[in-house]
Scaffold this motif. Structure first.
Motif, PDB file in Angstrom:
ATOM      1  N   GLN A   1       2.542   1.779   3.380  1.00 39.97           N
ATOM      2  CA  GLN A   1       3.662   0.854   3.610  1.00 39.97           C
ATOM      3  C   GLN A   1       4.889   1.291   2.812  1.00 39.97           C
ATOM      4  O   GLN A   1       6.011   1.254   3.302  1.00 39.97           O
ATOM      5  CB  GLN A   1       3.259  -0.572   3.205  1.00 39.97           C
TER       6      GLN A   1
ATOM      7  N   GLU B   1      -4.101   5.011   6.443  1.00 37.50           N
ATOM      8  CA  GLU B   1      -2.711   5.079   5.979  1.00 37.50           C
ATOM      9  C   GLU B   1      -2.096   6.430   6.313  1.00 37.50           C
ATOM     10  O   GLU B   1      -0.922   6.518   6.644  1.00 37.50           O
ATOM     11  CB  GLU B   1      -2.688   4.887   4.463  1.00 37.50           C
TER      12      GLU B   1
ATOM     13  N   SER C   1       0.844  -1.197   0.000  1.00 38.46           N
ATOM     14  CA  SER C   1       0.000   0.000   0.000  1.00 38.46           C
ATOM     15  C   SER C   1       0.884   1.254   0.000  1.00 38.46           C
ATOM     16  O   SER C   1       2.084   1.182   0.299  1.00 38.46           O
ATOM     17  CB  SER C   1      -0.871   0.008   1.243  1.00 38.46           C
TER      18      SER C   1
ATOM     19  N   LEU D   1      -3.647   9.003  -0.030  1.00 37.01           N
ATOM     20  CA  LEU D   1      -3.658   7.843   0.874  1.00 37.01           C
ATOM     21  C   LEU D   1      -5.009   7.753   1.573  1.00 37.01           C
ATOM     22  O   LEU D   1      -5.657   8.766   1.835  1.00 37.01           O
ATOM     23  CB  LEU D   1      -2.576   7.974   1.959  1.00 37.01           C
TER      24      LEU D   1
END
Ligand SMILES: Nc1ncnc2c1ncn2[C@@H]1O[C@H](COP(=O)(O)OP(=O)(O)OP(=O)(O)O)[C@@H](O)[C@H]1O
Ligand SMILES: [Mg+2]
Length: 238
Positions: A148, A178, A145, A174
């Motif tokens: 990440q 996130e 993602s 995002l």
């Protein structure tokens, strides 16, 4: 004080993109940079990170005058810039990305071999330090993602011992959960004594994590604002 720009001027032909900008960031400080489209924010961070060479003015780190000629030059002096579409290699693993161009080696019979166990151990340490959770350190970055990936990019900057980490719109595009993660990474960097410059259009994010906010207008850093600490924090908003 770690990093300072004084009287920086950057022109593109007749256009003055940076007009005598003064700017500084201290250790353990998150400095946000906000302002309208075209205000000069990206030009300013490109000047900090060696992508642009200023026409006038001075850049100092710990009182020493710096003349960055390229982003690599700035990297070597501890300045890392992370973009939303970051320079990670999608078809490589987390470990490979963190050590790209800086692999750990160990001599065997006088020949340097990649020290994979050491790199894996260091990757685990870095991810733990930042509380980054990835499917696995051998997973391809491409499968991860946006949050990440930001985590991996920050871990890479930490591994290169960056003192100043510049993030240009790290939370744009995002999902909410996130965004929270990336803001936590920023807070962790500050806890580790790093300086962070954060460009964001999201004023909520800015108020939440920054120690100071610099407002840019027409190529000038017009003023500094200190976010009133408590009233703007999400946790105390109720
Ligand atoms: N390489 C370039 N050549 C010519 N003009 C440029 C160049 N880069 C930026 N400019 C101009 O300099 C000014 C500042 O642009 P900059 O990209 O720094 O703004 P910004 O604050 O980052 O805006 P945004 O929020 O839209 O990203 C603008 O008028 C822009 O058109
Ligand atoms: Mg910009």
């Amino acid at each position: 004080m770690v990093f300072k720009l004084s009287g920086i001027v950057k022109r593109f032909g007749g256009l003055v993109a940076l007009d005598h900008v003064d700017f500084h960031v201290a250790d353990s400080e998150v400095m946000a940079l906000v302002g309208d489209n075209g205000a000069g924010k990206s030009t300013l961070i490109k000047t900090m990170s060696g992508a642009h060479i200023p026409d006038e003015g001075e850049i100092t780190m710990l009182g020493k005058v710096m003349h960055f000629r390229s982003p690599q030059d700035a990297w070597q002096n501890g300045i890392a810039t992370i973009y939303q579409e970051l320079a990670l290699a999608g078809k490589m693993t987390v470990v490979d990305n963190i050590f790209l161009g800086r692999e750990m080696k160990r001599p065997r019979f006088g020949i340097p071999f990649l020290d994979l166990p050491a790199m894996r151990k260091r990757t685990d340490e870095l991810l733990t330090q930042l509380d980054v959770h990835v499917p696995g350190i051998d997973s391809w970055v491409e499968s991860m993602s946006g949050g990440q990936r930001q985590g991996v990019a920050i871990a890479r900057a930490l591994n290169m011992d960056a003192r100043l980490i510049i993030m240009d719109e790290p939370t744009a595009a995002l999902a909410v959960a996130e965004v929270r993660k990336v803001l936590d990474f920023v807070i962790r960097l500050r806890e580790q004594g790093k300086s962070v410059v954060l460009i964001s259009h999201n004023i909520q994010d800015v108020f939440e994590v920054s120690d100071r906010i610099s407002v840019m207008r027409h190529g000038r850093c017009s003023r500094y604002v200190r976010p009133a600490k408590l009233p703007h924090k999400k946790s105390s908003a109720s």
